[in-house]
Design an enzyme around this catalytic site. Structure first.
Site, PDB file in Angstrom:
ATOM      1  N   HIS A 104       0.803  -1.225   0.000  1.00 22.21           N
ATOM      2  CA  HIS A 104       0.000   0.000   0.000  1.00 22.21           C
ATOM      3  C   HIS A 104       0.837   1.278   0.000  1.00 22.21           C
ATOM      4  O   HIS A 104       0.285   2.365  -0.050  1.00 22.21           O
ATOM      5  CB  HIS A 104      -0.914   0.026   1.228  1.00 22.21           C
ATOM      6  CG  HIS A 104      -0.170   0.206   2.522  1.00 22.21           C
ATOM      7  ND1 HIS A 104       0.303  -0.844   3.257  1.00 22.21           N
ATOM      8  CD2 HIS A 104       0.201   1.321   3.195  1.00 22.21           C
ATOM      9  CE1 HIS A 104       0.918  -0.389   4.338  1.00 22.21           C
ATOM     10  NE2 HIS A 104       0.882   0.925   4.319  1.00 22.21           N
TER      11      HIS A 104
HETATM   12  C1  UD1 Z   1      -1.677   5.553   5.683  1.00 21.18           C
HETATM   13  C2  UD1 Z   1      -0.344   6.060   6.224  1.00 21.18           C
HETATM   14  C3  UD1 Z   1       0.717   4.976   6.099  1.00 21.18           C
HETATM   15  C4  UD1 Z   1       0.258   3.694   6.758  1.00 21.18           C
HETATM   16  C5  UD1 Z   1      -1.094   3.298   6.229  1.00 21.18           C
HETATM   17  C6  UD1 Z   1      -1.585   2.089   6.979  1.00 21.18           C
HETATM   18  C7  UD1 Z   1       0.168   8.452   5.944  1.00 21.18           C
HETATM   19  C8  UD1 Z   1       0.980   9.414   5.171  1.00 21.18           C
HETATM   20  N1  UD1 Z   1       0.137   7.207   5.444  1.00 21.18           N
HETATM   21  O1  UD1 Z   1      -1.530   5.303   4.312  1.00 21.18           O
HETATM   22  O2  UD1 Z   1       1.892   5.402   6.726  1.00 21.18           O
HETATM   23  O3  UD1 Z   1       1.195   2.683   6.483  1.00 21.18           O
HETATM   24  O4  UD1 Z   1      -2.026   4.368   6.396  1.00 21.18           O
HETATM   25  O5  UD1 Z   1      -2.503   1.353   6.255  1.00 21.18           O
HETATM   26  O6  UD1 Z   1      -0.412   8.786   6.951  1.00 21.18           O
HETATM   27  N2  UD1 Z   1      -9.246   4.769   1.965  1.00 21.18           N
HETATM   28  C9  UD1 Z   1     -10.468   4.155   1.939  1.00 21.18           C
HETATM   29  N3  UD1 Z   1     -10.941   3.660   3.110  1.00 21.18           N
HETATM   30  C10 UD1 Z   1     -10.285   3.753   4.293  1.00 21.18           C
HETATM   31  C11 UD1 Z   1      -9.033   4.387   4.300  1.00 21.18           C
HETATM   32  C12 UD1 Z   1      -8.515   4.883   3.120  1.00 21.18           C
HETATM   33  O7  UD1 Z   1     -11.090   4.034   0.911  1.00 21.18           O
HETATM   34  O8  UD1 Z   1     -10.796   3.264   5.317  1.00 21.18           O
HETATM   35  C13 UD1 Z   1      -8.707   5.291   0.691  1.00 21.18           C
HETATM   36  C14 UD1 Z   1      -8.983   6.772   0.518  1.00 21.18           C
HETATM   37  O9  UD1 Z   1      -9.331   7.009  -0.797  1.00 21.18           O
HETATM   38  C15 UD1 Z   1      -7.644   7.419   0.769  1.00 21.18           C
HETATM   39  C16 UD1 Z   1      -6.643   6.336   0.354  1.00 21.18           C
HETATM   40  O10 UD1 Z   1      -7.299   5.105   0.649  1.00 21.18           O
HETATM   41  O11 UD1 Z   1      -7.489   8.596   0.025  1.00 21.18           O
HETATM   42  C17 UD1 Z   1      -5.353   6.390   1.122  1.00 21.18           C
HETATM   43  O12 UD1 Z   1      -5.613   6.462   2.515  1.00 21.18           O
HETATM   44  P1  UD1 Z   1      -4.653   7.352   3.453  1.00 21.18           P
HETATM   45  O13 UD1 Z   1      -5.084   7.207   4.857  1.00 21.18           O
HETATM   46  O14 UD1 Z   1      -4.514   8.715   2.893  1.00 21.18           O
HETATM   47  O15 UD1 Z   1      -3.243   6.691   3.247  1.00 21.18           O
HETATM   48  P2  UD1 Z   1      -2.783   5.170   3.362  1.00 21.18           P
HETATM   49  O16 UD1 Z   1      -2.266   4.746   2.054  1.00 21.18           O
HETATM   50  O17 UD1 Z   1      -3.863   4.379   3.997  1.00 21.18           O
HETATM   51  N1  UDP Z   2      -3.436  -6.010   8.903  1.00 18.13           N
HETATM   52  C1  UDP Z   2      -4.700  -6.573   9.030  1.00 18.13           C
HETATM   53  N2  UDP Z   2      -5.393  -6.914   7.905  1.00 18.13           N
HETATM   54  C2  UDP Z   2      -4.872  -6.748   6.653  1.00 18.13           C
HETATM   55  C3  UDP Z   2      -3.576  -6.176   6.524  1.00 18.13           C
HETATM   56  C4  UDP Z   2      -2.896  -5.810   7.666  1.00 18.13           C
HETATM   57  O1  UDP Z   2      -5.185  -6.776  10.153  1.00 18.13           O
HETATM   58  O2  UDP Z   2      -5.545  -7.093   5.663  1.00 18.13           O
HETATM   59  C5  UDP Z   2      -2.738  -5.585  10.116  1.00 18.13           C
HETATM   60  C6  UDP Z   2      -1.372  -6.171  10.317  1.00 18.13           C
HETATM   61  O3  UDP Z   2      -1.449  -7.408  10.993  1.00 18.13           O
HETATM   62  C7  UDP Z   2      -0.671  -5.095  11.140  1.00 18.13           C
HETATM   63  C8  UDP Z   2      -1.302  -3.808  10.642  1.00 18.13           C
HETATM   64  O4  UDP Z   2      -2.513  -4.189  10.011  1.00 18.13           O
HETATM   65  O5  UDP Z   2      -0.946  -5.246  12.505  1.00 18.13           O
HETATM   66  C9  UDP Z   2      -0.377  -3.137   9.676  1.00 18.13           C
HETATM   67  O6  UDP Z   2      -1.023  -2.100   9.048  1.00 18.13           O
HETATM   68  P1  UDP Z   2      -0.541  -1.506   7.664  1.00 18.13           P
HETATM   69  O7  UDP Z   2       0.251  -2.504   6.901  1.00 18.13           O
HETATM   70  O8  UDP Z   2      -1.751  -0.937   7.023  1.00 18.13           O
HETATM   71  O9  UDP Z   2       0.338  -0.257   8.135  1.00 18.13           O
HETATM   72  P2  UDP Z   2       1.903  -0.038   8.387  1.00 18.13           P
HETATM   73  O10 UDP Z   2       2.318  -0.928   9.494  1.00 18.13           O
HETATM   74  O11 UDP Z   2       2.603  -0.271   7.098  1.00 18.13           O
HETATM   75  O12 UDP Z   2       1.973   1.414   8.735  1.00 18.13           O
END
Ligand code: UD1
Ligand code: UDP
Length: 356
Positions: free
Chosen positions: A203
């Protein structure tokens, strides 16, 4: 002691699971959810499965660029901090919710405690690296997962107090992994056998926002020689859909696409995977704890100890390197990294000692 905790996305719900219940036994905690992640499978499921207390306040500030998101969160958090006047604002990790919570607190003259302080990839192109560095330099109490991040902080001469408490995600993983290892339902649902499939998560903006890199990711997944379970992060799903490449993955017989999974189902799949392929931070640690070899789809990592221990290999999006990494033999020895599963307790103790 009054603690205002700011959380907002998936890994932070897991981290709060190790701290919030315990903290609420000894302190008044105002748990604020920024709404950065908002789908049930990215948010609500973690509260119900892991017993994270219900947020006191949900700000519903998801979507938008990093700058927009952070700005909106700052604007919304300032009056909340002003109203509650906490003794400390607690933030976790490296997301926009982390920086916004830390900066809003510092600007209001409220001390900041940062859990998972000192992590560095030394790649300033990652939004997370900016969030980490800035939050660390705003914080009064910096709680580290191990001695490597504490050394980074010493080198950067941060002004706050640094303490090594262990890793709060490890607390949760050590509790859940033993029973997840006995749960076959998620493997059955995905149509896979223990030891024969790879579990994949991807992601990072750096991997999925640039179409050229996204295509490399798709080609890498299509080349894998075994079943692939891919719970799709919404960012990745949206980018694949926009390019019309979701169909390539749907058409591949060996790829099982699923929506994002709850922690229990994900952990069940993780513990029995042949290998983990990921660009997640948290998942690299969880694979290590589960004794599952990890192949990291990045060229840097903050979790360098897992690489040094021989259980994690950085391949970026290089298909041949990923295929080679899948065949490698992992060392017999897997030293205990990132603490003993009691980091949450130490976080609470450190907060009480400093702000209680
Ligand atoms: C964010 C964090 C990243 C973390 C990740 C965990 C920042 C800069 N990035 O990235 O460090 O590893 O979360 O997963 O804070 N969206 C949905 N539904 C949701 C959430 C997001 O549809 O419940 C979509 C939205 O269109 C959004 C896009 O995903 O614009 C990205 O979500 P965002 O929270 O901006 O960044 P992540 O890629 O999730
Ligand atoms: N995770 C989850 N379901 C998924 C993918 C990840 O429960 O489908 C959990 C995973 O076990 C970990 C956390 O989400 O505890 C990690 O989140 P993510 O990879 O989104 O964020 P990051 O750690 O890269 O910031």
């Amino acid at each position: 002691m009054r603690v205002l905790t700011v959380i907002g996305n998936r890994p932070q719900f897991v981290k709060a699971a190790a701290v919030s219940r315990r903290l609420q036994e000894v302190a008044d905690e105002i748990l604020v959810h920024t709404g950065q992640h908002y789908d049930d499978e990215m948010s609500a499921v973690f509260f119900s499965e892991l017993g994270v207390p219900r947020p006191s306040l949900e700000l519903e500030l998801g979507t938008g660029s990093n700058t927009e998101q952070t700005a909106r969160m700052l604007t919304a958090l300032a009056p909340v901090i002003g109203e509650h006047r906490p003794d400390v604002v607690l933030v976790y990790g490296d997301t926009n919710s982390t920086l916004a919570g830390g900066l809003a607190a510092a600007q209001a003259g409220v001390p900041v405690a940062h859990v998972e302080a000192g992590m560095r990839s030394f790649d300033r192109a990652m939004p997370e690296e900016l969030n980490r560095v800035l939050t660390d330099h705003l914080s009064s109490l910096l709680l580290c997962s191990s001695d490597v991040p504490a050394e980074h902080l010493a080198r950067e001469h941060v002004v706050g107090d640094v303490e090594i408490v262990g890793d709060v995600m490890v607390d949760v993983a050590l509790l859940v992994q033993p029973r997840a290892r006995e749960d076959d339902a998620p493997l059955r649902d995905a149509g896979v056998q223990a030891g024969e499939y790879v579990l994949v998560t991807a992601h990072r903006a750096g991997n999925v926002d640039d179409p050229e890199r996204l295509r490399r990711l798709v080609d890498l997944l299509l080349a894998l020689p075994c079943p692939v379970v891919l719970p799709l992060h919404p960012r990745t799903g949206a980018r694949l859909d926009a390019q019309g490449w979701l169909d390539d993955l749907l058409a591949a017989e060996h790829v099982r696409l699923t929506p994002p999974l709850g922690y229990l189902a994900f952990t069940a799949l993780l513990t029995r995977a042949r290998a983990m392929l990921t660009d997640s931070g948290g998942v690299q640690k969880e694979a290590y704890l589960a004794g599952v070899p990890c192949v990291t789809l990045r060229d840097t990592t903050e979790w360098t100890e897992t690489v040094d221990a021989g259980w994690n290999v950085l391949v970026d999006l290089d298909r041949d390197a990923a295929l080679a990494a899948l065949d490698r033999v992992v060392p017999e020895h897997r030293p205990m990294l990132y603490g003993d599963g009691r980091a949450g307790e130490r976080v609470v103790e450190a907060l009480v000692r400093r702000f209680g």
